[in-house]
Enzyme design. Structure first.
Site, PDB file in Angstrom:
ATOM      1  N   HIS A   1       7.806   1.155  -9.614  1.00 48.11           N
ATOM      2  CA  HIS A   1       7.433   1.187  -8.184  1.00 48.11           C
ATOM      3  C   HIS A   1       8.702   1.331  -7.348  1.00 48.11           C
ATOM      4  O   HIS A   1       9.392   0.361  -7.062  1.00 48.11           O
ATOM      5  CB  HIS A   1       6.696  -0.104  -7.831  1.00 48.11           C
ATOM      6  CG  HIS A   1       6.007  -0.079  -6.498  1.00 48.11           C
ATOM      7  ND1 HIS A   1       6.222   0.899  -5.552  1.00 48.11           N
ATOM      8  CD2 HIS A   1       5.090  -0.926  -5.958  1.00 48.11           C
ATOM      9  CE1 HIS A   1       5.468   0.652  -4.484  1.00 48.11           C
ATOM     10  NE2 HIS A   1       4.772  -0.454  -4.704  1.00 48.11           N
TER      11      HIS A   1
ATOM     12  N   HIS B   1       7.428   2.338  -0.795  1.00 47.46           N
ATOM     13  CA  HIS B   1       6.842   1.386   0.149  1.00 47.46           C
ATOM     14  C   HIS B   1       7.707   0.217   0.586  1.00 47.46           C
ATOM     15  O   HIS B   1       7.216  -0.869   0.871  1.00 47.46           O
ATOM     16  CB  HIS B   1       5.509   0.840  -0.412  1.00 47.46           C
ATOM     17  CG  HIS B   1       4.478   1.916  -0.538  1.00 47.46           C
ATOM     18  ND1 HIS B   1       3.435   1.861  -1.432  1.00 47.46           N
ATOM     19  CD2 HIS B   1       4.339   3.082   0.115  1.00 47.46           C
ATOM     20  CE1 HIS B   1       2.708   2.958  -1.307  1.00 47.46           C
ATOM     21  NE2 HIS B   1       3.234   3.720  -0.374  1.00 47.46           N
TER      22      HIS B   1
ATOM     23  N   TYR C   1       9.841  -1.707  -0.986  1.00 49.55           N
ATOM     24  CA  TYR C   1      10.175  -2.823  -1.887  1.00 49.55           C
ATOM     25  C   TYR C   1      11.595  -2.633  -2.455  1.00 49.55           C
ATOM     26  O   TYR C   1      12.322  -1.745  -2.007  1.00 49.55           O
ATOM     27  CB  TYR C   1       9.097  -2.956  -2.981  1.00 49.55           C
ATOM     28  CG  TYR C   1       7.753  -3.307  -2.354  1.00 49.55           C
ATOM     29  CD1 TYR C   1       7.602  -4.511  -1.655  1.00 49.55           C
ATOM     30  CD2 TYR C   1       6.686  -2.430  -2.387  1.00 49.55           C
ATOM     31  CE1 TYR C   1       6.395  -4.832  -1.030  1.00 49.55           C
ATOM     32  CE2 TYR C   1       5.472  -2.739  -1.760  1.00 49.55           C
ATOM     33  CZ  TYR C   1       5.340  -3.948  -1.084  1.00 49.55           C
ATOM     34  OH  TYR C   1       4.159  -4.263  -0.461  1.00 49.55           O
TER      35      TYR C   1
HETATM   36  C1  LIG Z   1      -5.571  -2.613  -1.000  1.00 46.61           C
HETATM   37  C2  LIG Z   1      -4.364  -1.762  -1.255  1.00 46.61           C
HETATM   38  C3  LIG Z   1      -3.427  -2.185  -2.166  1.00 46.61           C
HETATM   39  C4  LIG Z   1      -2.331  -1.386  -2.470  1.00 46.61           C
HETATM   40  N1  LIG Z   1      -1.449  -1.792  -3.433  1.00 46.61           N
HETATM   41  C5  LIG Z   1      -0.457  -0.971  -3.845  1.00 46.61           C
HETATM   42  C6  LIG Z   1       0.362  -1.323  -4.945  1.00 46.61           C
HETATM   43  O1  LIG Z   1       0.203  -2.351  -5.581  1.00 46.61           O
HETATM   44  N2  LIG Z   1       1.334  -0.444  -5.305  1.00 46.61           N
HETATM   45  C7  LIG Z   1       1.533   0.750  -4.639  1.00 46.61           C
HETATM   46  O2  LIG Z   1       2.424   1.522  -5.012  1.00 46.61           O
HETATM   47  N3  LIG Z   1       0.749   1.103  -3.614  1.00 46.61           N
HETATM   48  C8  LIG Z   1      -0.252   0.292  -3.220  1.00 46.61           C
HETATM   49  N4  LIG Z   1      -1.102   0.689  -2.228  1.00 46.61           N
HETATM   50  C9  LIG Z   1      -1.019   2.068  -1.718  1.00 46.61           C
HETATM   51  C10 LIG Z   1      -2.016   2.948  -2.476  1.00 46.61           C
HETATM   52  O3  LIG Z   1      -1.639   3.085  -3.831  1.00 46.61           O
HETATM   53  C11 LIG Z   1      -2.144   4.351  -1.844  1.00 46.61           C
HETATM   54  O4  LIG Z   1      -0.901   5.003  -1.887  1.00 46.61           O
HETATM   55  C12 LIG Z   1      -2.608   4.268  -0.404  1.00 46.61           C
HETATM   56  O5  LIG Z   1      -3.791   3.494  -0.315  1.00 46.61           O
HETATM   57  C13 LIG Z   1      -2.900   5.642   0.177  1.00 46.61           C
HETATM   58  O6  LIG Z   1      -3.851   6.319  -0.626  1.00 46.61           O
HETATM   59  P1  LIG Z   1      -5.390   6.422  -0.175  1.00 46.61           P
HETATM   60  O7  LIG Z   1      -5.405   7.139   1.140  1.00 46.61           O
HETATM   61  O8  LIG Z   1      -6.048   7.233  -1.277  1.00 46.61           O
HETATM   62  O9  LIG Z   1      -5.944   5.043  -0.066  1.00 46.61           O
HETATM   63  C14 LIG Z   1      -2.168  -0.131  -1.843  1.00 46.61           C
HETATM   64  C15 LIG Z   1      -3.101   0.268  -0.880  1.00 46.61           C
HETATM   65  C16 LIG Z   1      -4.192  -0.515  -0.590  1.00 46.61           C
HETATM   66  C17 LIG Z   1      -5.199  -0.023   0.404  1.00 46.61           C
END
Ligand SMILES: Cc1cc2nc3c(=O)[nH]c(=O)nc-3n(C[C@H](O)[C@H](O)[C@H](O)COP(=O)(O)O)c2cc1C
Length: 415
Positions: free
Chosen positions: A226, A229, A231
């Site tokens: 990862h 975002h 981190y």
């Molecule tokens: C509830 C939630 C939890 C997430 N947890 C992570 C995570 O653990 N690791 C990560 O890289 N991104 C995380 N994300 C980002 C998602 O992997 C994804 O990139 C983001 O939701 C945008 O994609 P989408 O439009 O298909 O939802 C999270 C997003 C949401 C909504």
């Protein structure tokens, strides 16, 4: 039938029918093939064969034979009490498994300093590794390919999540401002971080290496590092955070060093073919923005080629934060072109958009977050062009083992 070259190493034949429901308005009049240019719809209509949905075509990612390109995004769900994965995750992940489908786990801590939220899982203790095993087994029993997203929150944390109440570690000692939590209600408080000394950095690289080893021990098919975002890894990559003056700060090369050392260590430990990385060069989540994101993304994509890892997963520039889509002029295309192996894209995709990304060769695989969270049978719904359940943001991070977690209905149950 058109021949498509997908990624650097895989060619497959593609059948299209302009009447099939996945087509966008544009496709009805012209269809773009990366190798053969624009075809008019008359040529396309000559085929009598059944329509093929681009997202549901097979793809070979190294040793993994995927039967479709709809990937479960890493999704933190905060239901791993005491940082230990729980048995309710068996149902959650197996619901989202399809034969030959790729799943990426929620962010999973590499060490006892990695956490920044309540009840996120870890993979640094024996107990955690054992707890992952039945979850991974359940995914494998249904024919899924399962990767563990290994993660360190860095300064997106506070002393309450740290061993002995110590300060969170980071590339910097610049504190993060308090912000509204992901649940939209609480205010997340961050403690001023402690800047890692240069001589401590190899220890953190080693934590990622050991976490990858543990993931394989737990049965995972590989790991996703990862690096997105805001981190820890991103705190090194981005110039708005990284204010170091050693070999890990300053130039692009220096800021990327930590990420690439982790990639190298993990690839050496478990094999490059089992390793992917997630990056979000354009995002500025948790105050981790970069003043020049395109060269950063390009430098990383090019440098990663050296390690021959399975994939590079990039978050679309339109996702400034994890779940907020904005209009934006940037594109991942230069990085997609620069990276020689499998390229995954994520962020705001739906069925139309995902199909288009595959046909236009902008990605090999498309990663779905919120709509996969709410639609455990997402590939099937895409196949049937079925309606989607709406996701409920309020239960994204609540700790209930069922509600908002495993109670989203399957299409078959609703029709
Ligand atoms: C509830 C939630 C939890 C997430 N947890 C992570 C995570 O653990 N690791 C990560 O890289 N991104 C995380 N994300 C980002 C998602 O992997 C994804 O990139 C983001 O939701 C945008 O994609 P989408 O439009 O298909 O939802 C999270 C997003 C949401 C909504």
């Amino acid at each position: 039938m058109y021949k498509y070259r997908i990624g650097a190493s895989f060619t497959f034949s593609f059948l299209r029918n302009p009447d099939s429901t996945y087509h966008t308005q544009n496709w009805k009049t012209k269809v773009q093939s990366p190798s053969s240019g624009v075809k008019d719809s008359k040529q396309v209509k000559m085929s009598n064969e059944a329509p093929t949905i681009p997202l549901l075509t097979p793809y070979k990612m190294g040793n993994f034979n995927l039967s479709h390109r709809v990937v479960l995004a890493p999704l933190t769900r905060q239901r791993s009490y005491g940082n230990v994965p729980q048995s309710h995750a068996i149902l959650y992940y197996s619901q989202r498994t399809s034969k030959g489908g790729l799943l990426i786990s929620e962010a999973t801590g590499v060490s006892d300093t990695a956490q920044g939220y309540p009840d996120t899982p870890g993979i640094w203790t024996k107990e955690q590794v054992e707890a992952w095993k039945p979850i991974v087994d359940a995914v494998h029993a249904k024919g899924g390919v399962f990767l563990c997203q290994i993660w360190h929150a860095g300064r997106v944390s506070n002393t309450g999540y740290q061993p002995n109440g110590q300060a969170p570690i980071s590339s910097t000692d610049k504190p993060l401002s308090p912000r509204i939590s992901s649940n939209g209600i609480d205010v997340a408080q961050f403690s001023p971080p402690r800047r890692l000394r240069t001589d401590e950095i190899p220890l953190i690289v080693n934590d990622f290496r050991l976490a990858a080893r543990n993931a394989i021990e737990a049965g995972f098919d590989g790991v996703e590092i990862h690096g997105a975002h805001g981190y820890l890894i991103d705190q090194f990559l981005k110039d708005k955070v990284n204010d170091r003056t050693d070999n890990y700060g300053g130039s692009l090369e220096n800021r990327s060093r930590f990420a690439l050392e982790i990639v190298e260590a993990v690839a050496n430990e478990i094999g490059a073919e089992r390793v992917g990385i997630r990056l979000s060069p354009f995002a500025d989540y948790s105050e981790a923005g970069d003043s020049n994101p395109k060269p950063l993304g390009l430098y990383l994509a090019e440098s990663l080629n050296k390690y021959d890892i399975a994939y590079c997963h990039m978050v679309e520039p339109r996702m400034k934060t994890v779940a907020e889509k904005v209009e934006c002029p940037h594109s991942l295309q230069p990085m997609r072109k620069a990276f020689k192996n499998t390229f995954l894209v994520a962020g705001g995709y739906d069925r139309e958009d995902g199909n288009k990304a595959i046909v236009e060769n902008r990605a090999d695989l498309v990663v779905y977050g919120r709509i996969f969270l709410a639609n455990p049978d997402l590939p099937r719904r895409f196949e049937l062009n079925g309606p989607l359940n709406k996701y409920n943001r309020e239960t994204f991070y609540t700790s209930d083992p069922v509600i908002g977690y495993t109670d989203y209905p399957f299409l078959e149950a609703t029709t």
